[in-house]
Design a protein around this motif. Sequence first.
Motif, short mmCIF file in Angstrom:
data_model
loop_
_atom_site.label_atom_id
_atom_site.label_comp_id
_atom_site.label_asym_id
_atom_site.label_seq_id
_atom_site.Cartn_x
_atom_site.Cartn_y
_atom_site.Cartn_z
N ASP A 178 45.29 37.32 -2.91
CA ASP A 178 46.73 37.05 -2.73
C ASP A 178 47.60 37.99 -3.55
O ASP A 178 48.83 37.91 -3.47
N LEU A 179 47.00 38.84 -4.36
CA LEU A 179 47.77 39.82 -5.13
C LEU A 179 47.16 41.20 -4.89
O LEU A 179 45.96 41.40 -5.07
N LYS A 180 48.01 42.13 -4.47
CA LYS A 180 47.56 43.49 -4.18
C LYS A 180 48.06 44.46 -5.24
O LYS A 180 49.17 44.32 -5.76
N ILE A 181 47.23 45.46 -5.52
CA ILE A 181 47.64 46.59 -6.36
C ILE A 181 47.46 47.85 -5.51
O ILE A 181 46.35 48.14 -5.07
N VAL A 182 48.53 48.56 -5.27
CA VAL A 182 48.48 49.72 -4.38
C VAL A 182 49.13 50.92 -5.04
O VAL A 182 50.24 50.81 -5.58
N THR A 183 48.46 52.06 -5.01
CA THR A 183 49.05 53.33 -5.41
C THR A 183 49.23 54.17 -4.15
O THR A 183 48.26 54.42 -3.43
N THR A 184 50.44 54.57 -3.88
CA THR A 184 50.75 55.29 -2.64
C THR A 184 50.55 56.79 -2.81
O THR A 184 50.41 57.30 -3.92
N GLU A 185 50.57 57.49 -1.69
CA GLU A 185 50.77 58.93 -1.69
C GLU A 185 52.27 59.18 -1.80
O GLU A 185 53.08 58.24 -1.72
N THR A 186 52.69 60.41 -1.97
CA THR A 186 54.13 60.70 -1.99
C THR A 186 54.72 60.46 -0.62
O THR A 186 54.07 60.70 0.40
N PHE A 187 55.96 59.98 -0.58
CA PHE A 187 56.64 59.72 0.69
C PHE A 187 58.15 59.87 0.50
O PHE A 187 58.66 59.85 -0.62
N THR A 188 58.86 60.01 1.62
CA THR A 188 60.31 60.15 1.61
C THR A 188 60.95 58.82 1.97
O THR A 188 60.29 57.87 2.40
N ALA A 189 62.28 58.76 1.85
CA ALA A 189 63.00 57.51 2.13
C ALA A 189 62.88 57.11 3.60
O ALA A 189 62.99 55.93 3.93
N ASP A 190 62.68 58.08 4.48
CA ASP A 190 62.58 57.79 5.91
C ASP A 190 61.15 57.54 6.37
O ASP A 190 60.92 57.30 7.56
N ALA A 191 60.19 57.59 5.46
CA ALA A 191 58.79 57.43 5.85
C ALA A 191 58.04 56.56 4.85
O ALA A 191 57.03 56.96 4.28
N LEU A 192 58.55 55.34 4.64
CA LEU A 192 57.89 54.42 3.73
C LEU A 192 56.52 54.02 4.27
O LEU A 192 56.34 53.90 5.49
N PRO A 193 55.55 53.77 3.38
CA PRO A 193 54.29 53.17 3.82
C PRO A 193 54.58 51.88 4.59
O PRO A 193 55.52 51.14 4.25
N ALA A 194 53.78 51.59 5.61
CA ALA A 194 54.06 50.48 6.53
C ALA A 194 54.24 49.16 5.80
O ALA A 194 55.13 48.36 6.14
N GLU A 195 53.38 48.89 4.81
CA GLU A 195 53.47 47.60 4.12
C GLU A 195 54.80 47.47 3.38
O GLU A 195 55.44 46.40 3.43
N LEU A 196 55.24 48.52 2.73
CA LEU A 196 56.52 48.47 2.03
C LEU A 196 57.68 48.33 3.01
O LEU A 196 58.61 47.57 2.79
N ALA A 197 57.60 49.07 4.11
CA ALA A 197 58.69 49.05 5.09
C ALA A 197 58.87 47.67 5.70
O ALA A 197 59.97 47.32 6.16
N SER A 198 57.81 46.85 5.71
CA SER A 198 57.88 45.52 6.32
C SER A 198 58.51 44.48 5.41
O SER A 198 58.79 43.36 5.84
N LEU A 199 58.75 44.83 4.15
CA LEU A 199 59.22 43.85 3.18
C LEU A 199 60.75 43.74 3.16
O LEU A 199 61.46 44.73 3.35
N THR A 200 61.23 42.54 2.94
CA THR A 200 62.66 42.28 2.75
C THR A 200 62.86 41.80 1.32
O THR A 200 62.26 40.80 0.91
N ILE A 201 63.67 42.51 0.56
CA ILE A 201 63.89 42.11 -0.83
C ILE A 201 65.05 41.14 -0.93
O ILE A 201 65.99 41.20 -0.13
N LYS A 202 65.01 40.28 -1.94
CA LYS A 202 65.97 39.18 -2.00
C LYS A 202 66.94 39.26 -3.18
O LYS A 202 67.99 38.63 -3.12
#
Length: 570
Positions: free
Chosen positions: A344-368
Motif C-alpha cells: 500500500d506504500l510505493k517508493i518510486v524514483t523516476t527518470e527525468t521528465f518535462t512538465a508536459d510528460a509526467l510519468p503516468a502514475e503521477l499524471a493520474s493523481l489529484t492533489i488536495k
Amino acid sequence: MPSEAHYHLTDTTPQIMIENMRKYTGLMAVVIVLLAAGLVVTMNQTGSGHSGIGNGFMNVNGVGLDRNDFRKEGQNTVSAIQRLGQAQNFNDFFKLSDFARTLTGAANSESQSYINFVTNRILLKQGAEKLGLYSSPEAAAKYIEDNMFQGRDGAFDATMYQNYIDSLGNLGLKERDFQQLVAEYIVFTKTRDLIGGGLTPSASQTITADKLNRQSIGMDVVTFKLNDYKKDLAPSDEEIKAYWETHKDKYKTDRQVKLTYVLTHLDDSDEPKRPTPTPDADPAEVAKQNIEYQEKKAAWDEQRKNHTNILTGIFDDFLFEVEESEGQDFDKAAKAAQEDAGEDLKIVTTETFTADALPAELASLTIKNAQPGTSISQAIFGMKMSSELIYNIQNFGVGRDGHIAIRLDEDIQPKVKEFEAAKEDAKADLITKLATEAMTKAAEDAKSKLTEAVAAGKSFTEAATEASLTATNIAPFTTATPPADQANAADFFRIAQTTAPKTVAEDLSSSADSTSIIYVSSRTLTIEGDEALKETQLVDQAANQLKYVAFNAWILGLKDNAELKLPLAQ
C-alpha cells in the motif's frame, strides 16, 4: 509527534489587494489624532514569536524561531483555520481566513505563503505595539465567547468550541494558541481600521464606475482576423535567423526534473456500487437490494477508514523522521514505512521528465492541499532545487485519502536552443508579428474611414458595406450577461462603456487572433431598487477596501525596514 500534511487556505472570498502603496499624506497624523482621542482600546501584552537570537531557522527583528516554531505558527496555524471551514463553522472561518490571507499576501508557492504569514504575524505584533495595541489571549477568550462558535440560537456553544480545541491536538496546538491567534485577529482589525480610517474614497468616482459597469450597451463591430494576414507570409531563412538572434532567449529547451516519491493511494475498485434497478423491477426486490448495498457500503467504509488511519499514521511517522533529519533520512525512513505498509506504500524514483510528460502514475493523481486549481504537474514544477535538502521535499494529500511526499533529485534548467532547433518556432512567431502589424494597420485605416463616414451621416453598417467590410450587430448586453458567441465581449464592453452612442470608438479591441473596430449604437442604464442605498453601500465597500490597501502598505513598509533572516521558499 508526526507532522500534519500540508494544507492551504481555499480562496473562497476575493483577496483584497489593490496595489502596494507606500506613502499616505497625513496618514500618521490621523493615527496620532485617534490615539490622542483615546479611540483605540489597548490590551495586555503577549503575542506570537519567541525571543532568542539563538533560534536560527528564521529571525524577524530579533524574534527567533526554530523549525518547530515556524511549523506551529505557520503551517499548523493555517491548518487550524482551515478546520473551522471543514467543520462548517463558516462565520469564524471567514474572519480568520481573511486575516491569514491578508498577512500571506502574494506568494508563488505554499512554503512562501507560510513564510509570509509567520513573518507578518511578528511584524504586526511589533508594529501594533508602537501604536498602543497589544494582543492578549485573555481578551481573546472573552471575544470568542461573545462573538464566535455560535449555535443556532446565536449563543456561545461550549461543546462546539471544545470539540474544535480538541481537534487541534495533532497539530501541536492548544487552547492558548488558538486564543493567541484570535487576539492577533482582533489587533489586526483594530490596526487596519486605525491606519485606514482617515482614507476616504471619492464617492462620485466610485458611483460613476459602478454605473459604467451596470450599463446595457448595444454595438456593431468589424473584426479583422489574424489568419487572413498570415496566409501569404513566407519569410526567408535570413529574416528568420535575424529574428531569432534578437529573441533567442525565448526559445529554450523544456525544464526537466527527476524525483523520488513516496505514495499511499488505496484502490477504490472494490467499493460496493449502488444498485440501478430497471423501471419495472419489483419494489420489494429493489428495497432488498438497497438494504444489502447499504450494509456492504457501511462495512466497506469502516474497513477503508481503519485501513486509511493505519496508512496515514505510517506516512506521518515517515514525514516526522524526514523532518527531524532535515531530509537526510528520506530513503531510510521511506524503506521503513514500506516495511510497515507493504504494497500500500510505493517508493518510486523516476527518470527525468518535462512538465508536459509526467510519468503516468503521477499524471493520474489529484492533489488536495495546494493552491486551489493546482495540478500535480504545477506543484512539482513549482519546486526549486535548494542547497538544503529539506527544501527539496514537498508533501500533499492525493486522491480520496492518499498522501505523497516528493523529493526533487535533479533539476535540469532550460537552455537556449540552437537556431536549427528553434527555427520553426521562430518562423511562426515572426509570421505572427508581421501579420499582427499588417492587421493593426488595416484596422486603423478602416477605423479612420468609418469614423469619417459616420460623422458625415452614414450608418455604420452602410459605411462598412461600402468599404467591403462586414459589420456584426451585437444586441445590448451588460457585464453580467455577455453574449456567448463573442469571445472578446468583455473587452468590447470595456471600450464601449466610455464611448458616446452613435460614434466609433477611438480604441481598437485586440486579442491574440483578431482586432475589432467598435461602433456604439446604444448605451442605457436601468435604475432599479433603492439607488441611494446602493450608492451608500458602494462607498462603504470602497472605504473598506482602502483600509486593506493602507494596511498592506503599512505591513510592507515594516517588512522593508525589518532585519530579516528567512528560510528559502520552495
